[in-house]
Design an enzyme around this catalytic site. Sequence first.
Site, short mmCIF file in Angstrom:
data_model
loop_
_atom_site.label_atom_id
_atom_site.label_comp_id
_atom_site.label_asym_id
_atom_site.label_seq_id
_atom_site.Cartn_x
_atom_site.Cartn_y
_atom_site.Cartn_z
N ALA A 96 -14.81 -13.64 -33.42
CA ALA A 96 -15.03 -14.75 -32.49
C ALA A 96 -14.21 -14.65 -31.21
O ALA A 96 -14.76 -14.83 -30.11
CB ALA A 96 -14.75 -16.07 -33.21
N ASN A 98 -16.72 -18.86 -41.91
CA ASN A 98 -16.16 -17.51 -41.74
C ASN A 98 -17.10 -16.52 -42.41
O ASN A 98 -18.16 -16.89 -42.93
CB ASN A 98 -14.76 -17.43 -42.36
CG ASN A 98 -14.03 -16.15 -41.98
OD1 ASN A 98 -13.91 -15.83 -40.80
ND2 ASN A 98 -13.54 -15.41 -42.96
N LYS A 99 -16.75 -15.26 -42.34
CA LYS A 99 -17.60 -14.19 -42.87
C LYS A 99 -18.05 -14.51 -44.29
O LYS A 99 -17.28 -15.00 -45.11
CB LYS A 99 -16.84 -12.87 -42.82
CG LYS A 99 -17.67 -11.66 -43.17
CD LYS A 99 -18.94 -11.56 -42.33
CE LYS A 99 -18.66 -11.60 -40.84
NZ LYS A 99 -19.91 -11.68 -40.04
N ARG A 102 -24.84 -14.67 -30.38
CA ARG A 102 -24.37 -14.94 -31.74
C ARG A 102 -24.02 -16.41 -31.81
O ARG A 102 -23.03 -16.85 -31.22
CB ARG A 102 -23.17 -14.07 -32.11
CG ARG A 102 -23.52 -12.58 -32.13
CD ARG A 102 -22.69 -11.78 -33.09
NE ARG A 102 -22.88 -12.16 -34.47
CZ ARG A 102 -22.08 -11.79 -35.47
NH1 ARG A 102 -21.03 -11.04 -35.21
NH2 ARG A 102 -22.32 -12.16 -36.70
N ASP A 110 -14.85 -18.52 -37.61
CA ASP A 110 -15.72 -18.46 -36.44
C ASP A 110 -16.03 -19.85 -35.88
O ASP A 110 -16.34 -19.98 -34.71
CB ASP A 110 -17.02 -17.75 -36.80
CG ASP A 110 -16.80 -16.25 -37.00
OD1 ASP A 110 -17.06 -15.49 -36.06
OD2 ASP A 110 -16.34 -15.86 -38.08
N ARG A 157 -17.29 -7.62 -32.08
CA ARG A 157 -17.45 -8.72 -33.04
C ARG A 157 -16.09 -9.35 -33.29
O ARG A 157 -15.06 -8.84 -32.85
CB ARG A 157 -18.13 -8.28 -34.33
CG ARG A 157 -18.02 -6.85 -34.76
CD ARG A 157 -16.64 -6.43 -35.18
NE ARG A 157 -16.06 -7.33 -36.17
CZ ARG A 157 -14.78 -7.50 -36.35
NH1 ARG A 157 -13.89 -6.84 -35.61
NH2 ARG A 157 -14.32 -8.33 -37.25
N GLN A 185 -16.99 -4.68 -42.51
CA GLN A 185 -15.92 -4.78 -41.52
C GLN A 185 -14.55 -4.55 -42.16
O GLN A 185 -13.64 -4.04 -41.51
CB GLN A 185 -15.94 -6.15 -40.83
CG GLN A 185 -17.20 -6.44 -40.03
CD GLN A 185 -18.18 -7.27 -40.82
OE1 GLN A 185 -18.40 -7.05 -42.01
NE2 GLN A 185 -18.79 -8.25 -40.17
#
Length: 328
Positions: free
Chosen positions: A53, A236-237, A85, A226, A51, A185
């Site tokens: 990007a 992003n996350k 993804r 990402d 995981r 993460q």
Amino acid sequence: MSDDKQPLQAIRWDEDALLLLDQRALPMSSVWLRLGSWVEVAWAIRVMVVRGAPAIAIAGAYGLALAVQEGADRAVASAGLLAARPTAVNLRAVLERLAGLDDEALLTAACAEHALDVANNRALGQAGVALLQDALASRKGVLTICNTGSLATGGHGTALGMVRSALAAGVALHVFALETRPYLQGARLTAHECLEDGIPCTLITDGMAGALLATGQIGACVIGCDRVAQNGDAANKIGSLGLAVLCRHYGVPFFVAMPTDTLDRDCADGDAIPIEERDGDEVRQVQGTPIAPAQVPVWNPAFDVTPAALITAWVTEQGVWRLPFPNG
């Protein structure tokens, strides 16, 4: 720490197979998976064996090389890898660069993409040193979310790469890593990577970010991305948007580490960025252990979009960017 120190690695090529460090097992165990087909690589991307990007893009490049190696249809393989993804745009950029190459050149090109990512990460990290040096002149805390280090890339890292480069340049700092629910993460990967590589780090829960900022310890927030739209909106996350809002309230600069492959010049703004939604069990469970009623409905977007107006600067391998972005 020295900038020459070798950080953790998550991706290797071994003669006729792709080796991936299974990041679902970290930090409790280091398990390497040997993948011999593009279908296996697409699965590994989808379930987050790999995981981040940049790392997804590298895995996708090797996956396309495996497709040729096994005699699979390149177009089918490329589409399958791309669908694994959908939010991270780096994968698309790499697959487009490889599309016109002869079969014989694909593996060499995939290896070159891997090496280029490491070089770009180091250049990005170096570009961000002065920003961090200024931002941390009186407050040494660096707030971050998710994992943006060597585990998420070919090596060195993006946002965490900036931290590595700043430490190597003698900048005093201390990382505060959000746990990053629901996939953890930050807790499982960033905390592990910092401990392994000697980066000063404290782990906090996602809900503690506001309280931490209120203490005045944080000099900068640095995140990865990402996909970034042409207007600067950054996906992003999930949780990144809330951090940006909090940082604006407390006057803390908010930097996005943005490899230029992450910039989608065909995407006008954040509304056009596709946001991946993942299985609700990631929220109802923690690594397979139930923590919520099994039947409760869950909304589980993997990413959110931070408006460009909340971003102080975008740090790329080409230097520090502000709006409007340079023409491609």
